[in-house]
Motif scaffolding. Structure first.
Motif: not given
Length: 142
Positions: A63-73, A90-93, A114-117, A119-124
């Motif tokens: 599972v790739l979670c993208v976005g603001d996890i702090e406010c991601g209910r 998790w990728s939180a730009p 924890e990923k920085e971008d 692109e580095s994990c979307i294919a998986d």
């Protein structure tokens, strides 16, 4: 008074913790349908059902979670779900996971990366879970 109108109370409230407080005083079950910046477990149940429908199972998915996890209910609630045996990334730009959230994940024995971008994990990724980016970038207070 609401408990006399039905067998259960489904409560959505702007204040974090309100459903939990209501459950203390109610003689019928209270379902948390979203509480402020807290949790959103009913949305997670529908998300899990959709994932199960599409994938046929929940365990072991990447599972790739993208976005603001702090406010991601939803993302935060999903870490408490029965399917959290998967290893989410998790990728939180422009953001990193808060130490408080990492501690919560560690206490729940949720393995994560924890990923920085993206692109580095979307294919998986088997599943991509999107959260809006609202808090730290836009100055919204919790």
């Amino acid at each position: 008074m609401l408990e006399y109108y039905g067998d259960v109370i489904a409560m959505r409230h702007f204040q974090q913790g309100a459903p939990h407080e209501a459950a203390k005083w109610s003689s019928v079950p209270v379902i948390n349908c979203g509480d402020g910046w807290g949790e959103h477990p009913t949305q997670v149940l529908t998300d899990l059902y959709t994932i199960w429908q599409q994938k046929g199972h929940l365990d072991g998915l990447k599972v790739l979670c993208v976005g603001d996890i702090e406010c991601g209910r939803c993302t935060r609630s999903s870490t408490r779900s029965p399917s959290s045996t998967s290893k989410p990334s998790w990728s939180a730009p422009d953001m990193s996971l808060l130490d408080e959230f990492k501690t919560e994940l560690d206490l729940l024995s949720v393995q994560y990366q924890e990923k920085e971008d993206v692109e580095s994990c979307i294919a998986d990724a088997d599943v991509i879970y999107m959260e809006p980016v609202v808090s730290r970038l836009h100055g919204v207070a919790r």
